[in-house]
Structures are given as structure tokens and as C-alpha cells.
Design an enzyme around this catalytic site. Structure first.
Site, PDB file in Angstrom:
ATOM      1  N   LEU A 241      11.188  -9.893  38.848  1.00  0.00           N
ATOM      2  CA  LEU A 241      11.896  -9.886  40.127  1.00  0.00           C
ATOM      3  C   LEU A 241      12.355  -8.471  40.448  1.00  0.00           C
ATOM      4  CD1 LEU A 241      14.065 -13.069  39.594  1.00  0.00           C
ATOM      5  CD2 LEU A 241      12.126 -12.861  41.106  1.00  0.00           C
TER       6      LEU A 241
ATOM      7  N   LEU B 278      21.335 -13.748  44.645  1.00  0.00           N
ATOM      8  CA  LEU B 278      20.395 -14.380  43.733  1.00  0.00           C
ATOM      9  C   LEU B 278      19.801 -13.379  42.747  1.00  0.00           C
ATOM     10  CD1 LEU B 278      18.831 -16.922  42.885  1.00  0.00           C
ATOM     11  CD2 LEU B 278      17.098 -16.291  44.596  1.00  0.00           C
ATOM     12  N   ASP B 279      19.979 -13.663  41.441  1.00  0.00           N
ATOM     13  CA  ASP B 279      19.408 -12.864  40.352  1.00  0.00           C
ATOM     14  C   ASP B 279      19.782 -11.388  40.447  1.00  0.00           C
ATOM     15  OD1 ASP B 279      18.192 -15.017  39.085  1.00  0.00           O
ATOM     16  OD2 ASP B 279      16.382 -14.860  40.312  1.00  0.00           O
ATOM     17  N   ALA B 280      20.935 -11.105  41.007  1.00  0.00           N
ATOM     18  CA  ALA B 280      21.354  -9.708  41.178  1.00  0.00           C
ATOM     19  C   ALA B 280      22.741  -9.451  40.603  1.00  0.00           C
ATOM     20  CB  ALA B 280      21.328  -9.332  42.662  1.00  0.00           C
TER      21      ALA B 280
END
Length: 284
Positions: A196, A227-229
Site C-alpha cells: 500500500l 485507512l492504513d496510515a
């Protein structure tokens, strides 16, 4: 080491004399420091430190240590946390259909690689219920879709409260946790492949194979509304070659996800992670 310890995690605006001030608080109350580490982020103007000391012989009862330390910390504009080594955290593991991270965390727990209790597994699928039964862990199947998400997340929060959960670990839980949920229960760790955002969506290893990547990786991080950060706790990579097929990439990726997630969870449980902004300091 059987003697219980206390740990302070502290961040505050940088200035002279901070190490002496914090160490003197422990020394003046009869404490013996066994671990001390610090870092200065000059760009942020912050001093960050972790100090651990033995409670045996410490003059202050543990129930008043926080208030006593705050008398020093408040004038320094400090953010701080106080933890005790004999407090055993309670973990809920959330899963979907993949079992590799779940098995790994349970095995490491049984092997006493980290100190915690795992009383609860939550899943949006029934597939892994047999694993929970095998290890005597309560399993709750809570299906989630876009129409029932609010209602089902309320059930999840009720379970976390019922089981007195301190930390949620998303062990390949393939659902997005809502911002509202995170605001009510912010202590969540997630694992994902490190492709990602280059390889988003389904089948990231197939996408990586098509691009002929030379390394693959995994990232363990705290969950935020982005998200995913969220703040990163642990990462690792492994080399791949032209001889590796998609199945090789998936196998290597799962190995990384297992180890990276375990390291992230262990660092959190050992109170070695200090979050500031969207960054972390992970003390050794």
C-alpha cells in the site's frame, strides 16, 4: 525479573535539564532505575523518554505515583503514561478467514513470549471458530456489511467492555473500522502488506508479481481514521526474485505478517511505544 517495575513514557517540549528532573523524581523517592532511554526530535522540538524502575523499596505507594509525578510534569507541558509490569493486559483478536496471524499470536502467548490474556476472538466470519475452541478462547461471530455496520460495531464495543479488553489486534481482519468506533476504543493494532498504496485492493501479491517486485514487506501500525496510515510500530521486508511465483510471494508475505505483527504487539505490551502526532518512537 520477578520484582515488579513501573514505567513512565513521557513526551514534552525540549529544554535543558529534563533527564535530571525525571531521574531525580525516582531517585529522591528511593527508586532504582533499571532502564532509561530518550530521544530528541529537533524538528518537532520534543523530548521523548522511557524510564523503568523497580517498585521494591520505592517510597511512594503506586496509587499516588501518578499524582506525585504530575506535579513535576504539568509545568513542563508533558504528556505522560504510567504503567506497571504486573498489570496483565487483556487482548481481543479480530480475524476474518485467514488464520496465520491468529495461530502465531496464540502460539507466542502459550510460549510466554509476551505477557497478556487472550479471552476473546471476534470475527465477521464463522470459519476460525474451531481454532478458538481448540485453545479455550471465546469466539463471537459478528457479520458486518454496509447496512448493519453501526449496529454491529455497537455489539463489538459491548463485548470489549464485557471482557475488559485493553487492546484490539486486527490479525487480518478484512473490514474497515469506523472513525466512530476508533474514537470510542483507540487502542487498536493492525497488520498489512507494505505494498500500500502502490498495490491497493484485491490480490496485492498478484499485482506485485506482475510488476516484478524485488522486495515485499509488512507493516504493523496503530489504527486511525486514515485507512492504513496510522503511526507505524514495526516493519520488515524480504527479498524476492524472478524465480518466485505468486504462491512464493504469498508464503513469504504471510511469514512477514506473522513476525511483524508479533513484534508490534510485544512492543506495545512492554510499554516501549510512544506516539506523537502520526509518528512513533519505539524504545529498545
Amino acid at each position: 525479573m520477578n520484582s515488579p517495575t513501573a514505567t513512565l513514557l513521557i513526551s514534552c517540549p525540549d529544554r535543558k535539564g529534563l533527564v535530571a528532573k525525571f531521574a531525580n523524581f525516582i531517585y529522591s523517592n528511593g527508586g532504582n532505575i533499571i532502564h532509561a532511554d530518550q530521544h530528541t526530535d529537533f524538528a518537532a522540538g520534543l523530548f521523548l523518554t522511557r524510564i523503568e524502575w523497580q517498585l521494591e523499596g520505592f517510597n511512594l505507594p503506586r496509587e499516588i505515583i501518578g499524582a506525585a509525578f504530575n506535579a513535576i510534569a504539568a509545568p513542563l507541558q508533558s504528556n505522560w503514561q504510567l504503567h506497571f509490569s504486573d498489570t496483565v493486559p487483556r487482548i481481543a483478536i479480530w480475524v476474518s478467514r485467514q488464520d496465520h496471524c491468529l495461530y502465531d499470536l496464540i502460539w507466542r502467548h502459550k510460549a510466554k513470549e509476551f505477557t497478556a490474556e487472550i479471552p476473546l476472538i471476534i470475527s465477521n466470519h464463522p470459519d476460525l471458530q474451531e481454532i478458538a475452541a481448540q485453545f479455550g478462547i471465546d469466539y463471537h461471530h459478528i457479520p458486518i456489511n454496509k447496512d448493519n455496520k453501526i449496529e454491529q460495531e455497537a455489539k463489538q464495543l459491548e463485548l470489549l467492555q464485557k471482557y475488559q479488553i485493553d487492546l484490539v489486534v486486527l490479525a487480518k481482519y478484512m473490514q474497515i473500522v469506523s472513525q466512530d468506533f476508533i474514537s470510542k476504543f483507540p487502542k487498536i493494532i493492525n497488520i498489512h502488506h507494505s505494498f500500500l498504496p502502490a498495490f491497493v485492493g484485491a490480490n496485492p501479491y498478484h499485482q506485485a508479481y506482475e510488476r516484478g517486485v524485488k522486495i515485499i514487506g509488512a507493516t504493523g501500525h496503530y489504527v486511525t481514521a486514515d485507512l492504513d496510515a496510522g503511526p507505524i510500530i514495526e516493519q520488515d521486508v524480504v527479498k524476492v526474485s524472478h524465480r518466485d511465483n505468486v504462491n512464493d510471494l504469498i508464503r513469504k508475505g504471510k511469514d512477514l505478517e506473522r513476525t511483524v505483527l508479533a513484534r508490534a504487539v510485544r512492543a506495545h505490551l512492554q510499554n516501549r511505544v510512544l506516539v506523537y502526532g502520526n509518528r512513533t518512537v519505539v524504545f529498545e
